[in-house]
Design a protein around this motif. Structure first.
Motif, mmCIF file in Angstrom:
data_model
loop_
_atom_site.group_PDB
_atom_site.id
_atom_site.type_symbol
_atom_site.label_atom_id
_atom_site.label_comp_id
_atom_site.label_asym_id
_atom_site.label_seq_id
_atom_site.Cartn_x
_atom_site.Cartn_y
_atom_site.Cartn_z
ATOM 1 N N ALA A 53 34.472 33.875 44.314
ATOM 2 C CA ALA A 53 33.233 34.696 44.066
ATOM 3 C C ALA A 53 33.525 36.399 44.183
ATOM 4 O O ALA A 53 32.992 37.363 43.519
ATOM 5 C CB ALA A 53 31.798 34.347 44.761
ATOM 6 N N THR A 69 33.213 39.518 41.715
ATOM 7 C CA THR A 69 32.581 40.545 42.088
ATOM 8 C C THR A 69 33.167 42.032 42.104
ATOM 9 O O THR A 69 32.753 42.809 41.420
ATOM 10 C CB THR A 69 31.662 40.471 43.524
ATOM 11 O OG1 THR A 69 31.024 39.258 43.380
ATOM 12 C CG2 THR A 69 30.876 41.632 43.743
ATOM 13 N N SER A 71 32.508 44.939 39.495
ATOM 14 C CA SER A 71 32.092 46.260 39.832
ATOM 15 C C SER A 71 33.137 47.384 39.212
ATOM 16 O O SER A 71 32.810 48.383 38.913
ATOM 17 C CB SER A 71 32.428 46.201 41.296
ATOM 18 O OG SER A 71 31.449 45.406 41.977
#
Length: 316
Positions: free
Chosen positions: A20, A24, A28
């Protein structure tokens, strides 16, 4: 035990959390690139940076589930149930532990019951053997008693038979001894008769009779000497044999003197007659000793009488 069961789940959560974070970061970065291109103008070319993501390899250690043994239930308890221990574990290990617990408990209870029975039987056998060892050996004692009684009875029978045989032999010897004494008495009378002068026919008949009686008496004395029961009897028979031989020699010398030649004188005949009579006296003395040895012993006083009888008075 709880730490061992939850370790795989913890490692799984760490792995997904790492993924995860990586996702992420990628998202981003893309958003930031988009924002930069908007500021420069939407009509220009947008070059997205290349992002390489390396997912770390996660090694899950092998987990060993220890076996759980439920203690056996005592045989005296009734109406109780066995509760298995609660464990927090994945479905796989919990399914495997239940058969292991049941198979371990059941053989343990089955094995203990025969062990107790065998111990009781052993104790009973030792008690019986100890009781049997303390009992006296009656069979052996009875066997020894029977053997001893048989030996004593056999010895008594042998002794009685030997006594009867000895008594019979002694009685036979005494009877033959008395017969020899009687024959010796007759022989002495015939020897005395031949000393008196008579006619030739009578004198010849007497000499023949004397020779025959002497031969019979010598054979009887020989048999008596062989079967003599004791030393006194042996001595008595030996003395009789010696006196008989000496008497026979004196008689033979007197007959030779009377027949001649040369014819005897009166003094020679008188001396010969005196010698023969002396030998006859010696012979009769030996016969008396043989008579004593051949006479059975008198029974004890009162052995054959009846109670209350009067004893006979000795002759005056």
């Amino acid at each position: 035990m709880a730490k061992a069961h939850t370790s795989p789940a913890r490692w799984g959560r760490v792995r997904w959390r790492g993924l995860a974070v990586v996702v992420t970061l990628v998202m981003s970065t893309a958003a930031m690139a988009a924002c930069s291109s908007g500021e420069n103008g939407l009509g220009g070319d947008v070059t997205l940076p290349s992002v390489s993501i390396t997912v770390p390899s996660v090694t899950v250690p092998s987990v060993t589930v220890p076996s759980v043994t439920v203690p056996s239930i005592p045989s005296g308890s009734t109406g109780s149930s066995v509760e298995s221990a609660e464990t927090t574990s994945p479905p796989g290990p919990s399914t495997t532990l239940a058969p292991t617990t049941e198979s371990t408990t059941t053989p343990t209870q089955t094995t203990l019951a025969p062990t107790t029975t065998t111990s009781a039987a052993t104790t009973t056998t030792e008690a019986d053997e100890s009781s049997s060892a303390d009992d006296p050996p009656w069979v052996l004692i009875a066997l020894v008693a029977v053997i001893l009684a048989g030996g004593v009875l056999a010895a008594m029978l042998v002794t009685r038979r030997r006594h009867r045989e000895q008594s019979a032999a002694l009685a036979s010897w005494q009877s033959r001894g008395m017969a020899a004494v009687t024959a010796g008495t007759t022989l002495a009378s015939v020897a005395e008769a031949v000393l008196d002068p008579t006619d030739a026919e009578t004198e010849a008949r007497r000499w023949d009779e004397l020779a025959q009686r002497t031969a019979v008496l010598v054979e009887t004395q020989r048999q008596l000497a062989t079967d003599a029961p004791d030393a006194a009897s042996v001595n008595a028979v030996a003395e009789t044999q010696r006196s008989t031989a000496v008497l026979g020699q004196a008689l033979d010398a007197h007959r030779a003197l009377r027949i001649g030649p040369p014819p005897p004188t009166g003094d020679q005949l008188d001396a010969s007659r005196a010698l023969v009579r002396q030998r006859i006296v010696e012979f009769e003395r030996a016969q008396a000793a043989l008579r004593v040895a051949s006479t059975p012993p008198a029974p004890p006083a009162g052995a054959g009488g009846t109670g209350g009888g009067t004893a006979a008075s000795p002759p005056a």
